[in-house]
Motif scaffolding. Structure first.
Motif, PDB file in Angstrom:
ATOM      1  N   GLY A   1       0.688  -1.141  -0.132  1.00 16.72           N
ATOM      2  CA  GLY A   1      -0.014   0.261   0.106  1.00 16.72           C
ATOM      3  C   GLY A   1       0.758   1.067  -0.079  1.00 16.72           C
ATOM      4  O   GLY A   1       0.687   2.200  -0.670  1.00 16.72           O
ATOM      5  N   ILE A   2       2.016   1.057   0.790  1.00  9.64           N
ATOM      6  CA  ILE A   2       2.905   2.513   0.840  1.00  9.64           C
ATOM      7  C   ILE A   2       3.562   2.505  -0.478  1.00  9.64           C
ATOM      8  O   ILE A   2       3.473   3.690  -1.169  1.00  9.64           O
ATOM      9  CB  ILE A   2       3.958   2.113   1.804  1.00  9.64           C
ATOM     10  N   ASP A   3       3.687   1.461  -1.111  1.00  7.26           N
ATOM     11  CA  ASP A   3       4.615   1.704  -2.365  1.00  7.26           C
ATOM     12  C   ASP A   3       3.772   2.085  -3.557  1.00  7.26           C
ATOM     13  O   ASP A   3       4.096   2.774  -4.623  1.00  7.26           O
ATOM     14  CB  ASP A   3       5.370   0.368  -2.798  1.00  7.26           C
ATOM     15  N   LEU A   4       2.570   1.496  -3.622  1.00 11.68           N
ATOM     16  CA  LEU A   4       1.504   2.081  -4.529  1.00 11.68           C
ATOM     17  C   LEU A   4       1.344   3.521  -4.572  1.00 11.68           C
ATOM     18  O   LEU A   4       1.184   4.296  -5.463  1.00 11.68           O
ATOM     19  CB  LEU A   4       0.185   1.319  -4.303  1.00 11.68           C
ATOM     20  N   ALA A   5       1.242   4.032  -3.000  1.00  6.80           N
ATOM     21  CA  ALA A   5       0.900   5.528  -2.922  1.00  6.80           C
ATOM     22  C   ALA A   5       2.096   6.137  -3.641  1.00  6.80           C
ATOM     23  O   ALA A   5       1.940   7.382  -4.341  1.00  6.80           O
ATOM     24  CB  ALA A   5       0.764   5.718  -1.546  1.00  6.80           C
ATOM     25  N   VAL A   6       3.421   5.753  -3.321  1.00  9.99           N
ATOM     26  CA  VAL A   6       4.425   6.602  -3.625  1.00  9.99           C
ATOM     27  C   VAL A   6       4.544   6.605  -5.084  1.00  9.99           C
ATOM     28  O   VAL A   6       4.711   7.511  -5.913  1.00  9.99           O
ATOM     29  CB  VAL A   6       5.719   6.061  -3.061  1.00  9.99           C
ATOM     30  N   GLU A   7       4.144   5.396  -5.923  1.00  5.52           N
ATOM     31  CA  GLU A   7       4.209   5.390  -7.309  1.00  5.52           C
ATOM     32  C   GLU A   7       3.337   6.286  -8.000  1.00  5.52           C
ATOM     33  O   GLU A   7       3.488   6.812  -8.975  1.00  5.52           O
ATOM     34  CB  GLU A   7       4.098   3.884  -7.617  1.00  5.52           C
ATOM     35  N   GLN A   8       2.065   6.310  -7.503  1.00  8.16           N
ATOM     36  CA  GLN A   8       1.184   7.344  -7.911  1.00  8.16           C
ATOM     37  C   GLN A   8       1.353   8.492  -7.648  1.00  8.16           C
ATOM     38  O   GLN A   8       1.191   9.365  -8.545  1.00  8.16           O
ATOM     39  CB  GLN A   8      -0.370   6.717  -7.449  1.00  8.16           C
ATOM     40  N   ILE A   9       1.814   9.000  -6.664  1.00 12.70           N
ATOM     41  CA  ILE A   9       2.254  10.365  -6.344  1.00 12.70           C
ATOM     42  C   ILE A   9       3.403  10.823  -7.342  1.00 12.70           C
ATOM     43  O   ILE A   9       3.413  11.891  -7.968  1.00 12.70           O
ATOM     44  CB  ILE A   9       3.043  10.485  -4.858  1.00 12.70           C
ATOM     45  N   ASN A  10       4.517   9.884  -7.402  1.00 11.66           N
ATOM     46  CA  ASN A  10       5.558  10.412  -8.315  1.00 11.66           C
ATOM     47  C   ASN A  10       5.102  10.400  -9.835  1.00 11.66           C
ATOM     48  O   ASN A  10       5.606  11.249 -10.632  1.00 11.66           O
ATOM     49  CB  ASN A  10       6.704   9.249  -8.253  1.00 11.66           C
ATOM     50  N   HIS A  11       4.166   9.420 -10.242  1.00 15.17           N
ATOM     51  CA  HIS A  11       3.657   9.259 -11.580  1.00 15.17           C
ATOM     52  C   HIS A  11       2.977  10.556 -11.750  1.00 15.17           C
ATOM     53  O   HIS A  11       2.834  11.320 -12.908  1.00 15.17           O
ATOM     54  CB  HIS A  11       2.746   8.247 -11.607  1.00 15.17           C
ATOM     55  N   ALA A  12       2.453  11.206 -10.840  1.00 15.09           N
ATOM     56  CA  ALA A  12       1.510  12.464 -11.146  1.00 15.09           C
ATOM     57  C   ALA A  12       2.369  13.795 -10.941  1.00 15.09           C
ATOM     58  O   ALA A  12       2.048  15.123 -11.040  1.00 15.09           O
ATOM     59  CB  ALA A  12       0.315  12.678 -10.149  1.00 15.09           C
ATOM     60  N   GLY A  13       3.848  13.636 -10.829  1.00 14.34           N
ATOM     61  CA  GLY A  13       4.664  14.815 -10.753  1.00 14.34           C
ATOM     62  C   GLY A  13       5.345  14.792  -9.243  1.00 14.34           C
ATOM     63  O   GLY A  13       6.178  15.962  -9.408  1.00 14.34           O
ATOM     64  N   GLY A  14       5.222  13.911  -8.610  1.00 11.86           N
ATOM     65  CA  GLY A  14       5.691  14.033  -7.032  1.00 11.86           C
ATOM     66  C   GLY A  14       5.156  15.179  -6.322  1.00 11.86           C
ATOM     67  O   GLY A  14       4.121  15.758  -6.509  1.00 11.86           O
ATOM     68  N   ILE A  15       5.665  15.698  -5.220  1.00 10.27           N
ATOM     69  CA  ILE A  15       5.324  16.465  -4.365  1.00 10.27           C
ATOM     70  C   ILE A  15       6.366  18.103  -4.516  1.00 10.27           C
ATOM     71  O   ILE A  15       7.479  18.138  -4.696  1.00 10.27           O
ATOM     72  CB  ILE A  15       5.622  16.184  -2.916  1.00 10.27           C
ATOM     73  N   ARG A  16       5.396  19.087  -4.820  1.00 13.38           N
ATOM     74  CA  ARG A  16       6.186  20.380  -5.126  1.00 13.38           C
ATOM     75  C   ARG A  16       7.166  20.041  -6.380  1.00 13.38           C
ATOM     76  O   ARG A  16       8.273  20.676  -6.299  1.00 13.38           O
ATOM     77  CB  ARG A  16       6.868  21.018  -4.087  1.00 13.38           C
ATOM     78  N   GLY A  17       6.764  19.203  -7.161  1.00 11.03           N
ATOM     79  CA  GLY A  17       7.838  18.970  -8.373  1.00 11.03           C
ATOM     80  C   GLY A  17       8.892  17.948  -8.230  1.00 11.03           C
ATOM     81  O   GLY A  17       9.700  17.916  -9.176  1.00 11.03           O
ATOM     82  N   ALA A  18       9.058  17.499  -6.977  1.00  8.67           N
ATOM     83  CA  ALA A  18      10.102  16.777  -6.540  1.00  8.67           C
ATOM     84  C   ALA A  18       9.740  15.315  -6.433  1.00  8.67           C
ATOM     85  O   ALA A  18       8.521  15.232  -5.807  1.00  8.67           O
ATOM     86  CB  ALA A  18      11.217  17.224  -5.368  1.00  8.67           C
ATOM     87  N   PRO A  19      10.436  14.399  -6.684  1.00 11.36           N
ATOM     88  CA  PRO A  19       9.814  12.952  -6.241  1.00 11.36           C
ATOM     89  C   PRO A  19       9.878  12.546  -4.701  1.00 11.36           C
ATOM     90  O   PRO A  19      10.525  13.137  -4.017  1.00 11.36           O
ATOM     91  CB  PRO A  19      10.932  12.017  -6.833  1.00 11.36           C
ATOM     92  N   LEU A  20       9.114  11.588  -4.288  1.00 14.39           N
ATOM     93  CA  LEU A  20       8.571  11.244  -2.930  1.00 14.39           C
ATOM     94  C   LEU A  20       9.670  10.019  -2.981  1.00 14.39           C
ATOM     95  O   LEU A  20       9.569   9.119  -3.963  1.00 14.39           O
ATOM     96  CB  LEU A  20       7.483  10.708  -2.422  1.00 14.39           C
ATOM     97  N   ARG A  21      10.380   9.639  -1.784  1.00 10.88           N
ATOM     98  CA  ARG A  21      11.326   8.585  -1.615  1.00 10.88           C
ATOM     99  C   ARG A  21      11.012   7.953  -0.380  1.00 10.88           C
ATOM    100  O   ARG A  21      10.499   8.568   0.482  1.00 10.88           O
ATOM    101  CB  ARG A  21      12.627   8.892  -1.677  1.00 10.88           C
ATOM    102  N   VAL A  22      11.317   6.668  -0.032  1.00 11.92           N
ATOM    103  CA  VAL A  22      10.913   5.950   1.096  1.00 11.92           C
ATOM    104  C   VAL A  22      12.189   5.257   1.360  1.00 11.92           C
ATOM    105  O   VAL A  22      12.805   4.452   0.585  1.00 11.92           O
ATOM    106  CB  VAL A  22       9.844   4.846   0.624  1.00 11.92           C
ATOM    107  N   PHE A  23      12.496   5.336   2.750  1.00 14.75           N
ATOM    108  CA  PHE A  23      13.712   4.967   3.462  1.00 14.75           C
ATOM    109  C   PHE A  23      13.157   4.140   4.445  1.00 14.75           C
ATOM    110  O   PHE A  23      12.599   4.082   5.553  1.00 14.75           O
ATOM    111  CB  PHE A  23      14.379   6.180   4.239  1.00 14.75           C
TER     112      PHE A  23
END
Length: 360
Positions: free
Chosen positions: A37-59
């Protein structure tokens, strides 16, 4: 969902990427679903352009549902200044252990950590699942009603995993069940032999057996009950989400849940389609909670940028008029970090699916 993703990308561009921590027992079935569920959310956010134009990464780190490991991971996240918030931990014991480390330093949004002991543990700790004090109360009331006036159905046996999750859920059930509790026994989460319990129940004939456990112990008990042909209604909490994989053993059991893939809401069905397409399996509540927690943290970062305290303050500022639209409802928080506005229901297992609309 599409509008929310576009809002993440539409804010003013900042240097990135943005990084969030994630911690849970990824090798366990419920941990794996949470991580998906976490990874799907990150994929969708980044596919839509990320956050403030920058990608979201998970550590991401695996805490193995162990308090000592969770504490060490929390310390690692706090030291890593690029980590803006944490998704997790998944288990109550792990979250309790890590909470003192996060206090005053880093926001943590627990997914399925439902122990009542977490309420108010730190103003930096939130969760997207309701407390077992509420869930267990709802399950106890449901069990009180399901049998009508049948005297057999007014007799319940309780088994619980002897940890903060199991004890909290079982205690709340016991306080709210309007009938007789004939036994109240602890079990190991790795229970391998349920024969003594089921044999005892055949002699004592409880109408309801409530088990505050996760899926491994649940299936051990349900399989033995089928083998001995025990005539009783089985009821479990949100830890039972994955029992539907064994259609024979789980058929007819009742499960407390904050999410159901059969819900016809457009938001839920979009999530179900996306998850099923990505992982070739139907999402459960663990997947939905991981997804919601990630989307919530991403929203906070999109609003406040890369400031840890501002992220915490944004989550605390949510209210009934300005909630976060989660899969299970409109989400905002109490002063103790518990979710308000979220739904919790009881579903019945039927042919490998959870059917809701039975109780609230």
């Amino acid at each position: 969902m599409t509008l929310a993703l576009l809002l993440f990308a539409a804010c003013q561009r900042e240097a990135g990427p943005y990084t969030v921590g994630a911690a849970g027992p990824w090798k366990q079935s419920y941990g794996l679903m949470t991580r998906r569920g976490i990874d799907l959310a990150v994929e969708q956010i980044n596919h839509a352009g990320g956050i403030r134009g920058a990608p979201l990464r998970v550590f991401a780190r695996d805490d193995e549902a162990d308090g000592a490991k969770a504490t060490a991971i929390a310390e690692e996240f706090v030291r890593a200044r690029h980590v803006l918030a944490v998704i997790g931990h998944v288990n109550s014991g792990a979250m309790m252990a890590a909470a003192r480390v996060y206090d005053g330093e880093l926001t943590a949004v627990a997914t399925s950590a439902s122990s009542p002991d977490l309420t108010g543990v730190s103003p930096w700790v939130f969760r997207v699942i309701s407390s077992d004090s509420l869930n267990g109360a709802g399950l106890g009331r449901f069990a009180s009603q399901i049998g009508g006036t049948d005297p057999v159905m007014k007799r319940a046996a309780v088994l619980y995993e002897n940890d903060s999750y199991g004890r909290g859920l079982a205690d709340a059930f016991r306080r709210n069940f309007r009938g007789t509790i004939i036994s109240f026994d602890p079990i190991d989460e790795n229970l391998s032999d349920a024969e003594p319990f089921i044999s005892y129940y055949k002699l004592r004939r409880p109408g309801i057996i409530f088990v505050a456990s996760r899926d491994h112990a649940a299936l051990t008990i349900l399989r033995e009950a089928k083998r001995q042909q025990l005539d009783a209604i089985f009821l479990g909490g949100d830890g039972w989400q994955s029992i539907v994989a064994d259609t024979a053993a789980s058929e007819g059991a009742y499960v407390g849940t904050s999410f159901n893939a059969e819900d016809r809401s457009p938001t839920v069905q979009r999530f179900v389609r996306a998850f099923t397409k990505r992982y070739d399996t139907t999402p459960d509540a663990f997947a939905a909670l991981g997804y919601d927690a990630t989307m919530l943290v991403a929203r906070a970062i999109s609003k406040k940028g890369g400031d840890r305290r501002a992220v915490r303050d944004y989550l605390a500022s949510l209210d009934a008029e300005h909630p976060f639209d989660a899969l299970a409802g409109s989400l905002y928080f109490s002063e103790g970090g518990d979710p308000l506005g979220m739904g919790f229901s009881v579903a019945r297992v039927s042919h490998g699916a959870l059917l809701t609309g039975l109780a609230q």
